[in-house]
Design a protein around this motif. Structure first.
Motif, PDB file in Angstrom:
ATOM      1  N   ILE A  71      13.142 -22.300  -1.521  1.00  0.00           N
ATOM      2  CA  ILE A  71      14.384 -21.761  -1.886  1.00  0.00           C
ATOM      3  C   ILE A  71      14.151 -20.890  -3.325  1.00  0.00           C
ATOM      4  CG2 ILE A  71      16.502 -22.283  -2.788  1.00  0.00           C
ATOM      5  CD1 ILE A  71      16.065 -22.639   0.349  1.00  0.00           C
ATOM      6  N   GLU A  72      13.497 -21.205  -4.114  1.00  0.00           N
ATOM      7  CA  GLU A  72      13.135 -20.388  -5.208  1.00  0.00           C
ATOM      8  C   GLU A  72      12.621 -19.178  -4.891  1.00  0.00           C
ATOM      9  OE1 GLU A  72      10.717 -22.425  -8.240  1.00  0.00           O
ATOM     10  OE2 GLU A  72      12.286 -23.488  -9.062  1.00  0.00           O
ATOM     11  N   GLU A  73      11.838 -19.158  -4.166  1.00  0.00           N
ATOM     12  CA  GLU A  73      11.114 -17.826  -3.598  1.00  0.00           C
ATOM     13  C   GLU A  73      12.331 -16.913  -3.095  1.00  0.00           C
ATOM     14  OE1 GLU A  73       8.801 -16.506   0.155  1.00  0.00           O
ATOM     15  OE2 GLU A  73       7.654 -17.820  -1.042  1.00  0.00           O
ATOM     16  N   ALA A  74      12.918 -17.507  -2.092  1.00  0.00           N
ATOM     17  CA  ALA A  74      14.326 -16.654  -1.557  1.00  0.00           C
ATOM     18  C   ALA A  74      15.197 -16.258  -2.627  1.00  0.00           C
ATOM     19  CB  ALA A  74      14.941 -17.600  -0.767  1.00  0.00           C
ATOM     20  N   GLU A  75      15.587 -16.935  -3.537  1.00  0.00           N
ATOM     21  CA  GLU A  75      16.509 -16.530  -4.548  1.00  0.00           C
ATOM     22  C   GLU A  75      15.554 -15.318  -5.316  1.00  0.00           C
ATOM     23  OE1 GLU A  75      19.554 -15.975  -7.398  1.00  0.00           O
ATOM     24  OE2 GLU A  75      19.402 -16.409  -5.242  1.00  0.00           O
ATOM     25  N   ASN A  76      14.467 -15.474  -5.766  1.00  0.00           N
ATOM     26  CA  ASN A  76      13.758 -14.491  -6.707  1.00  0.00           C
ATOM     27  C   ASN A  76      13.809 -13.219  -5.649  1.00  0.00           C
ATOM     28  OD1 ASN A  76      10.622 -13.420  -6.777  1.00  0.00           O
ATOM     29  ND2 ASN A  76      12.110 -13.744  -8.853  1.00  0.00           N
ATOM     30  N   GLU A  77      13.227 -13.423  -4.456  1.00  0.00           N
ATOM     31  CA  GLU A  77      13.418 -11.894  -3.486  1.00  0.00           C
ATOM     32  C   GLU A  77      14.808 -11.435  -3.596  1.00  0.00           C
ATOM     33  OE1 GLU A  77      10.601 -10.661  -2.832  1.00  0.00           O
ATOM     34  OE2 GLU A  77       9.291 -12.013  -2.175  1.00  0.00           O
ATOM     35  N   ARG A  78      15.983 -12.171  -3.383  1.00  0.00           N
ATOM     36  CA  ARG A  78      17.017 -11.518  -3.519  1.00  0.00           C
ATOM     37  C   ARG A  78      17.477 -10.841  -4.797  1.00  0.00           C
ATOM     38  NH1 ARG A  78      22.528 -12.601  -5.026  1.00  0.00           N
ATOM     39  NH2 ARG A  78      21.657 -14.224  -6.447  1.00  0.00           N
ATOM     40  N   MET A  79      17.127 -11.363  -5.935  1.00  0.00           N
ATOM     41  CA  MET A  79      17.187 -10.677  -7.272  1.00  0.00           C
ATOM     42  C   MET A  79      16.539  -9.371  -7.282  1.00  0.00           C
ATOM     43  SD  MET A  79      19.507 -12.414  -8.811  1.00  0.00           S
ATOM     44  CE  MET A  79      19.461 -11.608 -10.133  1.00  0.00           C
ATOM     45  N   HIS A  80      15.089  -9.447  -6.674  1.00  0.00           N
ATOM     46  CA  HIS A  80      14.677  -8.188  -6.258  1.00  0.00           C
ATOM     47  C   HIS A  80      15.571  -7.105  -5.810  1.00  0.00           C
ATOM     48  CE1 HIS A  80      10.363 -10.004  -6.484  1.00  0.00           C
ATOM     49  NE2 HIS A  80      11.217 -10.271  -7.473  1.00  0.00           N
ATOM     50  N   LEU A  81      16.220  -7.673  -4.771  1.00  0.00           N
ATOM     51  CA  LEU A  81      17.040  -6.704  -3.766  1.00  0.00           C
ATOM     52  C   LEU A  81      18.261  -6.184  -4.617  1.00  0.00           C
ATOM     53  CD1 LEU A  81      17.904  -5.385  -1.315  1.00  0.00           C
ATOM     54  CD2 LEU A  81      18.924  -7.543  -0.596  1.00  0.00           C
ATOM     55  N   MET A  82      18.750  -7.213  -5.278  1.00  0.00           N
ATOM     56  CA  MET A  82      19.931  -6.721  -6.491  1.00  0.00           C
ATOM     57  C   MET A  82      19.745  -5.707  -7.312  1.00  0.00           C
ATOM     58  SD  MET A  82      22.575  -8.620  -4.945  1.00  0.00           S
ATOM     59  CE  MET A  82      21.715  -8.194  -3.542  1.00  0.00           C
ATOM     60  N   PRO A 203       0.996 -31.134  -3.847  1.00  0.00           N
ATOM     61  CA  PRO A 203       2.149 -30.628  -4.710  1.00  0.00           C
ATOM     62  C   PRO A 203       2.492 -28.982  -4.696  1.00  0.00           C
ATOM     63  CG  PRO A 203       0.304 -31.811  -5.616  1.00  0.00           C
ATOM     64  CD  PRO A 203      -0.149 -31.480  -4.466  1.00  0.00           C
ATOM     65  N   ALA A 204       3.950 -29.039  -4.491  1.00  0.00           N
ATOM     66  CA  ALA A 204       4.507 -27.471  -4.308  1.00  0.00           C
ATOM     67  C   ALA A 204       4.146 -26.820  -5.791  1.00  0.00           C
ATOM     68  CB  ALA A 204       5.629 -27.605  -4.049  1.00  0.00           C
ATOM     69  N   PRO A 205       3.882 -25.587  -5.860  1.00  0.00           N
ATOM     70  CA  PRO A 205       3.986 -24.728  -6.957  1.00  0.00           C
ATOM     71  C   PRO A 205       5.302 -24.335  -7.306  1.00  0.00           C
ATOM     72  CG  PRO A 205       3.267 -23.141  -5.197  1.00  0.00           C
ATOM     73  CD  PRO A 205       3.709 -24.798  -4.725  1.00  0.00           C
ATOM     74  N   VAL A 206       6.036 -25.403  -7.993  1.00  0.00           N
ATOM     75  CA  VAL A 206       7.309 -24.975  -8.563  1.00  0.00           C
ATOM     76  C   VAL A 206       7.453 -24.742 -10.127  1.00  0.00           C
ATOM     77  CG1 VAL A 206       8.412 -26.555  -6.877  1.00  0.00           C
ATOM     78  CG2 VAL A 206       8.011 -27.697  -8.960  1.00  0.00           C
ATOM     79  N   GLY A 207       8.431 -24.214 -10.441  1.00  0.00           N
ATOM     80  CA  GLY A 207       8.668 -23.870 -11.875  1.00  0.00           C
ATOM     81  C   GLY A 207       8.142 -22.471 -12.139  1.00  0.00           C
ATOM     82  N   TYR A 208       7.727 -21.555 -11.288  1.00  0.00           N
ATOM     83  CA  TYR A 208       7.141 -20.251 -11.904  1.00  0.00           C
ATOM     84  C   TYR A 208       8.514 -19.396 -12.172  1.00  0.00           C
ATOM     85  CZ  TYR A 208       5.445 -15.370 -11.269  1.00  0.00           C
ATOM     86  OH  TYR A 208       5.364 -14.038 -11.550  1.00  0.00           O
ATOM     87  N   HIS A 209       9.680 -19.320 -11.340  1.00  0.00           N
ATOM     88  CA  HIS A 209      10.559 -18.457 -11.567  1.00  0.00           C
ATOM     89  C   HIS A 209      11.500 -19.057 -12.844  1.00  0.00           C
ATOM     90  CE1 HIS A 209       9.412 -16.081  -8.397  1.00  0.00           C
ATOM     91  NE2 HIS A 209       9.361 -17.195  -7.601  1.00  0.00           N
TER      92      HIS A 209
END
Length: 209
Positions: A71-82, A203-209
């Protein structure tokens, strides 16, 4: 051919086949190309995260952080689009194309993820590699002076915490770094599936964004 190599080759060829029409349509209009890329790139994380979320609810189990990561990935990509909507100022037919491509890709990726998550994540990994290549070309055009290095949009300065004097080039560098992270995450996820394991076991790589 081993099954893992077959699916990897299929994913690679699928992504390469998608690049040709994008190159033909957008050519050197990298701002609009970025807008189209991000429209597609914002879908997989949301689809994968949603399906893992539903699985977690059905099976009463944790996801190992992978729901949050996707979900963090999706939100980050959405901000790229914006951000690139501010830069590119797309024409009406490009907006219509975005609407169409998003609808087709969402349904195709949803079905693909249900059938084979390992293939779906591998496709995204290769899509991100294409995005990195496109943003590298974008930077080259800015450095040559073919694209004006305008001030960074306010939304980009706020999101990436860039200095106030940042420019378009700084934004593209930040976006390219994000795409490199998404590439690694999705290839990692695909590798986990190819090893016969579930995502929650690593473990998922969380916390990058």
């Amino acid at each position: 051919m081993p099954q893992s190599l077959f699916w990897t080759e299929m994913a690679y060829r699928t992504v390469k086949s998608l690049r040709w029409p994008v190159d033909l349509f957008f050519q050197k209009r990298y701002g609009c190309r970025a807008m189209m890329l991000e429209t597609v790139a914002a879908v997989p994380g949301m689809v994968g995260g949603m399906l893992l979320h539903c699985r977690s609810l059905r099976k009463f189990e944790h996801s190992g952080g992978w729901i949050k990561a996707l979900i963090e990935e999706a939100e980050n990509e959405r901000m790229h689009l914006m951000t690139f909507m501010e830069v590119a100022q797309p024409r009406w037919y490009e907006r219509a194309l975005v609407f169409t491509v998003q609808g087709v890709f969402f349904n195709a990726y949803f079905l693909g993820y249900l059938i084979s998550p390992k293939f779906a994540h591998r496709v995204v990994g290769y899509l991100e590699e294409e995005a990195i290549h496109s943003y590298t070309e974008f930077l080259a055009e800015v450095d040559r002076g073919n694209i004006e290095n305008v001030p960074a949009p306010a939304i980009a300065i706020d999101y990436w915490r860039l200095p106030p004097e940042s420019t378009l080039r700084d934004v593209v560098v930040a976006v390219r770094a994000d795409e490199a992270h998404h590439r690694d995450v999705n290839h990692f996820a695909s590798d986990i599936h190819f090893q016969g394991r579930e995502l929650k076991e690593a473990p998922a790589p969380v916390g990058y964004h």
